[in-house]
Write an enzyme that holds these catalytic residues in place. Structure first.
Site, PDB file in Angstrom:
ATOM      1  N   LYS A   1      -4.416 -10.744   5.331  1.00 52.89           N
ATOM      2  CA  LYS A   1      -5.119  -9.973   6.357  1.00 52.89           C
ATOM      3  C   LYS A   1      -6.179 -10.782   7.105  1.00 52.89           C
ATOM      4  CE  LYS A   1      -5.725  -6.833   3.095  1.00 52.89           C
ATOM      5  NZ  LYS A   1      -5.897  -5.624   2.277  1.00 52.89           N
TER       6      LYS A   1
ATOM      7  N   ASP B   1      -5.913  -1.579  -3.994  1.00 50.03           N
ATOM      8  CA  ASP B   1      -6.149  -0.294  -3.309  1.00 50.03           C
ATOM      9  C   ASP B   1      -4.986   0.686  -3.473  1.00 50.03           C
ATOM     10  OD1 ASP B   1      -4.634  -1.947  -1.664  1.00 50.03           O
ATOM     11  OD2 ASP B   1      -5.657  -1.428   0.187  1.00 50.03           O
TER      12      ASP B   1
HETATM   13  C1  BGC Z   1      -2.572  -7.107   0.159  1.00 52.89           C
HETATM   14  C2  BGC Z   1      -2.398  -6.001  -0.853  1.00 52.89           C
HETATM   15  C3  BGC Z   1      -3.085  -4.743  -0.371  1.00 52.89           C
HETATM   16  C4  BGC Z   1      -2.589  -4.382   1.010  1.00 52.89           C
HETATM   17  C5  BGC Z   1      -3.221  -3.127   1.571  1.00 52.89           C
HETATM   18  C6  BGC Z   1      -2.137  -6.638   1.532  1.00 52.89           C
HETATM   19  O1  BGC Z   1      -2.436  -7.626   2.486  1.00 52.89           O
HETATM   20  O2  BGC Z   1      -1.811  -8.233  -0.201  1.00 52.89           O
HETATM   21  O3  BGC Z   1      -2.914  -6.400  -2.102  1.00 52.89           O
HETATM   22  O4  BGC Z   1      -2.835  -3.710  -1.282  1.00 52.89           O
HETATM   23  O5  BGC Z   1      -2.827  -5.443   1.902  1.00 52.89           O
HETATM   24  O6  BGC Z   1      -4.592  -3.242   1.696  1.00 52.89           O
END
Ligand code: BGC
Length: 512
Positions: free
Chosen positions: A198, A233
């Protein structure tokens, strides 16, 4: 770019739009203006729609591959694109939890800190106090110490504010730490960061225990609290939703990033070593952003992936822990909020350059990566005016684009194409999970009410996305069965869920 063919033919004729000055944009190719936008752009749009199409056979194959990848990832670490991470959450909240617990939620663009007073079966959640902050942009590429010091100082300020409920004397504050990045969990209260996602590129955390990082930061500030549960999450959302509804079996996050988890029988996890917990069940975190089989992709997806900080081919090459195999995150990049705006921007930029979508000049601002965000797509898709005013003003405000009705309609089609693909693929992924559980335990899913708890801003705020997702689920599951499947928004399940898991894993014998 070879995928979409431009067919601009005749020279520019008058435009019904006012033109922006082209000064300062000389580095952009000046496209030949066709006699009508649609002449040049229509075939591009058609090609895009074909490349993104998700007819039933595509959805079916995605759902089947998701089930198969889940099995392969449960068999052995590294067995598939899906990590199938064991969460160590073996006992779900029962409703008996009592006392004051904290939750920290670091996941996407926001960081939240919460304090939750639980009152057992009779009173349930007595009070929730929380604070939310945007993560300062510079911290997303800071050092690990800087990021965790920031988290610790927000926690410290928050805890010092007091509030209506306080801990009994002598009792340490216990924290449920929702950390929404791929972590190889090593116990309920420890786990190693596999990699940032992200857009985070914090140095010095990958390969380290994130709870240790937080504890060190709390020590530096003299904060006397402990993390009693480290959770993803999706896992926290499942726990939070399950607290209210025993039929919740799956949780899905569709926000900046995306992920899913579900309740699995321990005897269906060959790679699980050690004793089974009394419940004989556990939550498994798919990390489904890394799924990639059978996805309909375009040149824009591939270009975006190649330009990202975590392109498929290179990810994690510097770590050699067995879990840390490459993550392409193509599913995440195709269906989640961080990327939808950017994929659309790339397609629009191409149409502007090669098909004169916005007239003679190519809007300079549109060439800036991530200038068009997913909330902009959503705002444009909610436009109900005849002349698509909102579309016009979003394009102008965000990208300095002056548009006419024709080009606005095309922009909407482009947005819709990517959002439709995303929602439908997410729906297929959910069916893949349900199918896997059902195949193992006939009737456990399709023969009774089963709830899929959904959270994340994309799901919550993008109505077209939700509709496409639900349509795909309904197409894939026969009507008698799909009546049993409830796809439900679990608002803030993740905050309360983390506090509940802190309570479930409290070191104090009896919660107060
Ligand atoms: C992460 C996950 C997370 C998801 C939603 C992804 O980029 O790798 O661990 O649960 O985003 O937040």
């Amino acid at each position: 770019m070879s995928v979409i063919m431009a067919t601009a033919t005749s020279l520019a004729v008058g435009s019904i739009r006012s033109r922006r000055s082209t000064s300062g944009v000389t580095r952009f190719k000046m496209a030949v203006r066709s006699s009508s936008i649609s002449v040049a752009v229509a075939p591009m749009l058609t090609k895009l729609q074909q490349d993104c199409a998700t007819p039933l056979p595509v959805l079916r194959s995605v759902a089947d591959s998701m089930s198969a990848d889940m099995r392969a990832g449960l068999a052995v670490d590294g067995g598939s694109d899906l990590k199938m991470i064991l969460s160590y959450v073996d006992s779900l909240p029962t409703g008996d939890e009592k006392g004051l617990f904290y939750a920290l939620d670091l996941g996407g663009t926001n960081f939240r800190v919460l304090k939750v007073q639980l009152g057992g079966k009779d009173e349930r959640v007595i009070s929730t106090e929380s604070e939310q902050l945007s993560i300062p942009q510079e911290l997303m590429s800071a050092t690990s110490e800087e990021l965790f010091d920031f988290i610790a100082s927000v926690l410290e300020n928050f805890a010092q504010k007091g509030g209506n409920f306080n801990l009994p004397p002598g009792r340490k504050g216990e924290i449920g730490f929702t950390f929404s990045f791929p972590v190889k969990q090593t116990s309920i209260d420890s786990g190693i960061l596999i990699k940032w996602t992200k857009g985070f590129a914090v140095s010095g955390t990958a390969g380290k225990d994130v709870v240790a990082c937080l504890n060190e930061a709390m020590d530096r500030k003299g904060i006397d609290m402990r993390v009693s549960a480290l959770v993803n999450d999706a896992v926290a959302t499942l726990a939070g939703a399950r607290y209210w509804d025993d039929d919740v079996m799956v949780a899905v996050i569709l926000g900046t990033g995306t992920n899913a988890c579900y309740v699995e029988r321990m005897d269906a996890i060959p790679k699980l070593q050690g004793d089974f917990s009394p419940s004989r069940r556990t939550i498994v975190n798919l990390e489904w952003g890394a799924f990639r089989k059978g996805l309909p992709l375009t040149v824009f997806d591939r270009d975006m992936d190649a330009a990202s900080i975590n392109p498929g081919e290179q990810a994690n090459s510097k770590f050699n822990l067995s879990m840390l195999t490459p993550i392409s995150l193509i599913f995440e990049k195709t269906i989640s909020g961080m990327y939808l705006g950017e994929i659309a921007r790339r397609a629009l930029m191409y149409m502007a350059e090669e098909g004169s979508l916005f007239g003679k000049s190519v809007p300079e601002k549109l060439s800036l990566p991530f200038v068009l965000r997913t909330p902009d797509l959503s705002a444009m898709q909610q436009d109900t005016t005849d002349d698509l005013q909102t579309v016009g003003s979003v394009l102008y405000d965000v990208a300095g684009v002056e548009s006419d009705l024709n080009s606005r309609k095309i922009v909407l089609e482009v947005c819709n194409t990517f959002v439709k693909r995303a929602g439908r693929l997410a729906g297929a992924g959910i069916v893949g999970i349900l199918q896997k559980i059902e195949e193992d335990t006939k009737g456990a899913i399709f023969g009774k009410r089963t709830v899929v708890a959904m959270d994340g801003g994309l799901y919550e705020r993008y109505s077209q996305y939700r509709r496409y997702l639900k349509e795909a689920v309904a197409e894939l599951i026969v009507p008698e069965t799909s009546r049993n499947i409830v796809i439900e928004h679990s608002k803030d399940g993740s905050g309360i869920g983390a506090a509940l898991l802190a309570a479930t894993n409290s070191k104090y014998e009896r919660n107060l």
